[in-house]
Design an enzyme around this catalytic site. Structure first.
Site, PDB file in Angstrom:
ATOM      1  N   TRP A 133     -10.508  -8.128 -13.053  1.00 47.84           N
ATOM      2  CA  TRP A 133      -9.254  -8.063 -12.289  1.00 47.84           C
ATOM      3  C   TRP A 133      -9.593  -8.414 -10.839  1.00 47.84           C
ATOM      4  CZ3 TRP A 133      -7.043  -3.342  -9.563  1.00 47.84           C
ATOM      5  CH2 TRP A 133      -5.707  -3.543  -9.212  1.00 47.84           C
ATOM      6  N   ASP A 214     -12.469   2.121 -15.371  1.00 47.09           N
ATOM      7  CA  ASP A 214     -11.106   1.802 -14.951  1.00 47.09           C
ATOM      8  C   ASP A 214     -10.253   1.738 -16.212  1.00 47.09           C
ATOM      9  OD1 ASP A 214      -8.787   0.799 -13.945  1.00 47.09           O
ATOM     10  OD2 ASP A 214      -9.594  -1.120 -13.266  1.00 47.09           O
ATOM     11  N   ALA A 216      -6.559   1.386 -17.281  1.00 46.31           N
ATOM     12  CA  ALA A 216      -5.227   1.089 -16.742  1.00 46.31           C
ATOM     13  C   ALA A 216      -4.201   0.811 -17.844  1.00 46.31           C
ATOM     14  CB  ALA A 216      -5.299  -0.107 -15.792  1.00 46.31           C
ATOM     15  N   LYS A 249       1.324   1.221 -16.251  1.00 46.22           N
ATOM     16  CA  LYS A 249       1.660   0.351 -17.384  1.00 46.22           C
ATOM     17  C   LYS A 249       2.134   1.180 -18.572  1.00 46.22           C
ATOM     18  CE  LYS A 249      -0.741  -1.991 -14.579  1.00 46.22           C
ATOM     19  NZ  LYS A 249      -0.841  -3.289 -14.012  1.00 46.22           N
TER      20      LYS A 249
HETATM   21  C1  LIG Z   1      -7.723  -3.497 -14.734  1.00 42.67           C
HETATM   22  C2  LIG Z   1      -6.747  -2.885 -13.786  1.00 42.67           C
HETATM   23  N1  LIG Z   1      -7.110  -1.810 -13.096  1.00 42.67           N
HETATM   24  C3  LIG Z   1      -6.267  -1.214 -12.232  1.00 42.67           C
HETATM   25  C4  LIG Z   1      -5.003  -1.696 -12.024  1.00 42.67           C
HETATM   26  C5  LIG Z   1      -4.135  -1.002 -11.010  1.00 42.67           C
HETATM   27  O1  LIG Z   1      -2.969  -0.497 -11.482  1.00 42.67           O
HETATM   28  P1  LIG Z   1      -1.854   0.123 -10.526  1.00 42.67           P
HETATM   29  O2  LIG Z   1      -0.690  -0.783 -10.593  1.00 42.67           O
HETATM   30  O3  LIG Z   1      -1.600   1.473 -11.064  1.00 42.67           O
HETATM   31  O4  LIG Z   1      -2.432   0.191  -9.147  1.00 42.67           O
HETATM   32  C6  LIG Z   1      -4.581  -2.827 -12.715  1.00 42.67           C
HETATM   33  C7  LIG Z   1      -3.257  -3.389 -12.491  1.00 42.67           C
HETATM   34  O5  LIG Z   1      -2.926  -4.492 -12.823  1.00 42.67           O
HETATM   35  C8  LIG Z   1      -5.475  -3.433 -13.625  1.00 42.67           C
HETATM   36  O6  LIG Z   1      -5.144  -4.515 -14.333  1.00 42.67           O
END
Ligand SMILES: Cc1ncc(COP(=O)(O)O)c(C=O)c1O
Length: 393
Positions: A133, A214, A216, A249
């Site tokens: 990401w 992480d 998400a 999400k």
């Molecule tokens: C892999 C990953 N980590 C963290 C996040 C962060 O999510 P948030 O919208 O809650 O900040 C995302 C959001 O797209 C993501 O794809």
């Protein structure tokens, strides 16, 4: 001294966010049948991102029952954090070593984790598999951590470079950090298997590496428990670990910025020191996280009826993503690897030129990296998408 030069003039211009630019181009395209697989939010078969029914119900309760908006504190909503702990970890025997707090989204959790690491070890090295990401890179570099890249994914063969990950762990030094995505990898959709998680967890424990996980997309891959399995394995094995978690999400709360950071320390005394540092950093960053999303999640997780409703809605989303994956693989064997990948994203072996041709000649909008959000497709548009891809590859 030249008083005509402003301090801010020392700043270099930054490139605008490429995905935001893509949203603008898509909106300005009036061709019928245009396809958006660029933006990273879940969409229904009719192309919308609705509020979960369970969230709406929780919001109604909040509206009726919330009696104050007074400050909560840098730890945020404690009931939310406790319920989320159960959802992520189930019953574990490291409870006394586990601390953490509510954060503004998964991004806030990652930021706080990076700052905690930098506080403990300025300039610490962090192993990051590529591609990842893109915001991971921004968060980690602006915190002053040293990124050590290794190859996580091979686009041509659509496979995980597990040997590269293991070699990176072998070459790492005691005290290095390892960033890993818990499930539904963004952008490649390939996660570690249970056996691979066990090997990785064991190796990180042996070599004294700190995992920063992480998570998400819990529930959008293979189900709530299956998607948390890697996280649970790692936390069971190692002495210290961090987990950045997003509810944005799996509860559809995106703009409400709902997340949490979990920290596992070696013993209860160390855990209390870790927590005091997290609270200090939160206070220095945002003082207190926004309440609304977390308050809604808490109401959902504390109610059997709302939890059931939420789980049902989440399962429908997960199944829709699986259906789109199967549909593409049925349409064209070239997409066969997509069938067993997880979550909303996959990455096509396309170069930026092919991505441009797709946009200009076929009205298919995707990130320049070749990442596609499968939730942007329906049964009908999947066929158009497959035809367009066949024309450029
Ligand atoms: C892999 C990953 N980590 C963290 C996040 C962060 O999510 P948030 O919208 O809650 O900040 C995302 C959001 O797209 C993501 O794809």
């Amino acid at each position: 001294m030249n008083t005509n030069v402003g301090l801010l003039e020392a700043l270099a211009p930054q490139a605008p966010d490429a995905l935001l630019a893509l949203i603008g181009m898509y909106a300005a395209d009036f061709r019928p049948g245009k396809i958006d697989v660029g933006v990273g939010v879940y969409k229904t078969a009719t192309g919308t991102t609705p509020v979960f029914g369970a969230v709406k119900a929780a919001e109604r309760l909040l509206l009726d029952e919330q009696s104050t908006k007074a400050y909560l504190g840098p730890e945020g909503n404690i009931g939310f954090f406790t319920s989320l702990t159960n959802l992520v970890f189930g019953v574990r025997d490291f409870q006394s070593r586990l601390t953490g707090l509510q954060t503004p989204g998964g991004t806030g959790a990652l930021r706080l984790a990076a700052e905690l690491i930098a506080l403990a070890k300025p300039g610490a090295r962090i192993l990051v598999g590529t591609p990842t990401w893109p915001n991971h890179m921004s968060i980690l570099t602006t915190t002053g951590l040293e990124i050590v890249n290794y190859r996580y994914f091979d686009a041509a063969t659509q496979t995980l470079c597990f040997d590269k990950l293991m070699s990176a762990l072998d070459e790492a030094e005691h005290g290095d950090v390892v960033l890993l995505q818990g499930s539904c990898h963004n952008p490649v959709g390939i996660d570690l298997s249970e056996a691979q998680w066990l090997l990785v967890a064991k190796r990180m424990a042996e070599r004294g590496l700190l995992p920063l996980l992480d998570l998400a997309y819990q529930g959008l891959g293979s189900g709530l428990d299956a998607d948390a399995l890697g996280t649970r394995i790692v936390f069971d094995y190692v002495g210290e670990a961090l987990l950045a978690y997003s509810c944005d999400k799996n509860f559809g709360l995106y703009r409400e910025r709902t997340g949490a950071l979990f920290a596992l320390s070696r013993n209860a005394a160390a855990a209390s020191i870790t927590q005091s540092n997290l609270l200090m950093l939160a206070r220095a960053n945002w003082s207190m996280p926004p309440d609304h999303g977390a308050a809604a999640v808490r109401l959902i997780l504390e109610s059997d009826a709302l939890t059931l409703q939420w789980r049902t809605e989440l399962e429908m989303m997960q199944q829709r993503i699986v259906e789109v994956r199967n549909c593409l693989a049925d349409l064209d064997p070239w997409f066969e690897p997509f069938r067993n990948q997880q979550g909303m994203f996959s990455m096509l072996p396309l170069n930026p030129d092919q991505v441009r041709v797709l946009r200009e000649q076929h009205a298919v909008y995707m990130a320049g990296s070749g990442r596609v959000n499968l939730a942007g497709l329906t049964r009908q548009s999947a066929a158009l998408f497959a035809t367009a891809i066949a024309a450029v590859r």
